[in-house]
Design a protein around this motif. Structure first.
Motif, PDB file in Angstrom:
ATOM      1  N   ALA A   1      -4.248   2.294  -2.161  1.00 48.40           N
ATOM      2  CA  ALA A   1      -3.503   1.390  -1.277  1.00 48.40           C
ATOM      3  C   ALA A   1      -4.291   1.146   0.000  1.00 48.40           C
ATOM      4  O   ALA A   1      -4.438   0.009   0.458  1.00 48.40           O
ATOM      5  CB  ALA A   1      -2.128   1.973  -0.964  1.00 48.40           C
TER       6      ALA A   1
ATOM      7  N   ASN B   1      -1.537   7.152  -1.259  1.00 45.87           N
ATOM      8  CA  ASN B   1      -2.378   6.582  -2.315  1.00 45.87           C
ATOM      9  C   ASN B   1      -3.664   6.009  -1.710  1.00 45.87           C
ATOM     10  O   ASN B   1      -3.627   5.034  -0.968  1.00 45.87           O
ATOM     11  CB  ASN B   1      -1.615   5.482  -3.057  1.00 45.87           C
ATOM     12  CG  ASN B   1      -2.363   4.981  -4.287  1.00 45.87           C
ATOM     13  OD1 ASN B   1      -3.549   5.255  -4.466  1.00 45.87           O
ATOM     14  ND2 ASN B   1      -1.666   4.237  -5.131  1.00 45.87           N
TER      15      ASN B   1
ATOM     16  N   LYS C   1       5.893   3.981  -0.088  1.00 50.25           N
ATOM     17  CA  LYS C   1       5.540   4.608  -1.367  1.00 50.25           C
ATOM     18  C   LYS C   1       4.029   4.717  -1.563  1.00 50.25           C
ATOM     19  O   LYS C   1       3.555   5.468  -2.402  1.00 50.25           O
ATOM     20  CB  LYS C   1       6.161   3.833  -2.531  1.00 50.25           C
ATOM     21  CG  LYS C   1       7.673   4.002  -2.654  1.00 50.25           C
ATOM     22  CD  LYS C   1       8.224   3.288  -3.871  1.00 50.25           C
ATOM     23  CE  LYS C   1       9.741   3.356  -3.929  1.00 50.25           C
ATOM     24  NZ  LYS C   1      10.256   4.706  -4.160  1.00 50.25           N
ATOM     25  N   GLY C   2       3.260   3.927  -0.784  1.00 49.88           N
ATOM     26  CA  GLY C   2       1.799   3.968  -0.907  1.00 49.88           C
ATOM     27  C   GLY C   2       1.119   4.839   0.125  1.00 49.88           C
ATOM     28  O   GLY C   2      -0.117   4.877   0.203  1.00 49.88           O
TER      29      GLY C   2
ATOM     30  N   GLU D   1       3.686  -0.382  -3.707  1.00 42.95           N
ATOM     31  CA  GLU D   1       2.994   0.405  -2.673  1.00 42.95           C
ATOM     32  C   GLU D   1       2.345  -0.480  -1.612  1.00 42.95           C
ATOM     33  O   GLU D   1       2.070  -0.018  -0.504  1.00 42.95           O
ATOM     34  CB  GLU D   1       1.940   1.291  -3.338  1.00 42.95           C
ATOM     35  CG  GLU D   1       2.547   2.313  -4.281  1.00 42.95           C
ATOM     36  CD  GLU D   1       1.520   2.958  -5.182  1.00 42.95           C
ATOM     37  OE1 GLU D   1       1.288   4.173  -5.026  1.00 42.95           O
ATOM     38  OE2 GLU D   1       0.934   2.249  -6.025  1.00 42.95           O
ATOM     39  N   VAL D   2       2.082  -1.737  -1.960  1.00 38.66           N
ATOM     40  CA  VAL D   2       1.528  -2.709  -1.013  1.00 38.66           C
ATOM     41  C   VAL D   2       2.275  -4.020  -1.209  1.00 38.66           C
ATOM     42  O   VAL D   2       2.581  -4.398  -2.340  1.00 38.66           O
ATOM     43  CB  VAL D   2       0.013  -2.929  -1.232  1.00 38.66           C
ATOM     44  CG1 VAL D   2      -0.518  -4.080  -0.369  1.00 38.66           C
ATOM     45  CG2 VAL D   2      -0.771  -1.659  -0.924  1.00 38.66           C
TER      46      VAL D   2
ATOM     47  N   ILE E   1       1.077  -1.845   3.912  1.00 39.73           N
ATOM     48  CA  ILE E   1       1.210  -0.726   2.978  1.00 39.73           C
ATOM     49  C   ILE E   1       2.631  -0.200   3.098  1.00 39.73           C
ATOM     50  O   ILE E   1       3.115   0.098   4.197  1.00 39.73           O
ATOM     51  CB  ILE E   1       0.201   0.398   3.294  1.00 39.73           C
ATOM     52  CG1 ILE E   1      -1.238  -0.115   3.165  1.00 39.73           C
ATOM     53  CG2 ILE E   1       0.412   1.586   2.350  1.00 39.73           C
ATOM     54  CD1 ILE E   1      -2.297   0.914   3.535  1.00 39.73           C
TER      55      ILE E   1
ATOM     56  N   VAL F   1      -2.890   1.027  -7.724  1.00 35.94           N
ATOM     57  CA  VAL F   1      -1.957   0.690  -6.658  1.00 35.94           C
ATOM     58  C   VAL F   1      -1.061  -0.449  -7.139  1.00 35.94           C
ATOM     59  O   VAL F   1      -1.538  -1.436  -7.711  1.00 35.94           O
ATOM     60  CB  VAL F   1      -2.698   0.315  -5.352  1.00 35.94           C
ATOM     61  CG1 VAL F   1      -3.712  -0.799  -5.566  1.00 35.94           C
ATOM     62  CG2 VAL F   1      -1.710  -0.077  -4.254  1.00 35.94           C
ATOM     63  N   GLN F   2       0.234  -0.288  -6.947  1.00 40.46           N
ATOM     64  CA  GLN F   2       1.215  -1.283  -7.354  1.00 40.46           C
ATOM     65  C   GLN F   2       1.409  -2.289  -6.214  1.00 40.46           C
ATOM     66  O   GLN F   2       1.826  -1.900  -5.115  1.00 40.46           O
ATOM     67  CB  GLN F   2       2.557  -0.611  -7.681  1.00 40.46           C
ATOM     68  CG  GLN F   2       2.476   0.474  -8.744  1.00 40.46           C
ATOM     69  CD  GLN F   2       2.198  -0.075 -10.129  1.00 40.46           C
ATOM     70  OE1 GLN F   2       2.659  -1.162 -10.475  1.00 40.46           O
ATOM     71  NE2 GLN F   2       1.447   0.666 -10.927  1.00 40.46           N
TER      72      GLN F   2
END
Length: 246
Positions: A223, A220, A216-217, A69-70, A213, A21-22
């Motif tokens: 995330a 995921n 984009k997450g 993503e977060v 969040i 997770v980014q």
């Protein structure tokens, strides 16, 4: 042998479901988040890939399509704005910490327990973060206004791009004093170095730090797992150890 095969199968299954997770992380939360990310990976198998910086800059980057993503912001306004703009997962926003502002010097004994050194003027430079992009910088300017010291110290102010750079100014001695995040200079109930005055909460607006969040997450699992983990007793214990309120 059978038990070993089952164990290996379980490990393989966990690895197959592990994800990355980014995460965009406010600069003041750097050290706590490094510890939390390590424990998160150990406990869940998921990996948090961390980027640190100013919340205002992250907002601009997210609007320009950055792959975060977060977001762990240094305020509550930025995540709320992203919510309203439809750029988050609805219902995922929560306050993960309340920050503390401190007037700090890298020199032992330089800052007294009441922060009276601020009014003496016996220093050449006072570092603060950019109040337009950094909530801790805004809290610093509010504190100076409340103490009626803004005009007096204005010529001494050196401005950091974010709270990380502001701490660097003070830590290297390029600024004798700096308004920084307590988490940058505090661990387990004491200053890690230098001396400081923890600014009373009534001198500035609350520094509520929200996590959310991002869109984009949404798909995921890592995330969602990180959001849950930040609310765990282990994560909250780490957060408290750096001087944050919960």
């Amino acid at each position: 042998m059978k038990r070993l095969a089952v164990l290996l199968a379980m490990i393989g299954c966990a690895a197959a479901h592990a994800a990355e997770v980014q995460v965009a992380v406010a600069a003041n939360f750097t050290e706590p988040m490094k510890q939390i990310a390590a424990e998160f990976e150990k406990d869940t198998g998921h990996k948090a890939v961390l980027a640190f910086g100013a919340t205002g800059k992250f907002y601009a980057q997210i609007n320009n399509g950055a792959p975060f993503e977060v977001l762990l912001a240094a305020d509550d306004e930025t995540p709320a704005r992203l919510d309203k703009e439809g750029k988050t997962v609805a219902g995922s926003r929560f306050t993960y910490a309340t920050g503390k502002l401190v007037l700090w010097s890298s020199k032992d004994g330089y800052v007294d327990a009441q922060g009276k050194v601020l009014a003496t003027g016996n220093y050449a430079h006072l570092a603060i973060a950019n109040p337009k992009t950094a909530p801790y910088g805004l809290a610093a300017t509010e504190t100076l206004d409340k103490l009626k010291l803004t005009a007096k110290v204005q010529p001494k102010i050196v401005q950091g791009e974010n709270i990380g750079q502001t701490h660097q100014f003070a830590a290297t001695g390029n600024a004798e004093l700096g308004f920084v995040a307590l988490s940058q200079v505090w661990k387990d109930g004491k200053f890690t170095s230098g001396s400081g005055w923890i600014v009373p909460d009534n001198l500035h607006s609350p520094i509520r730090q929200d996590a959310v969040i991002l869109a984009k997450g949404a798909g995921n699992a890592a995330a969602r797992a990180l959001e849950t983990y930040l609310k765990s007793d282990k994560a909250r214990g780490i957060i408290r150890s750096f001087g944050y309120a919960l």
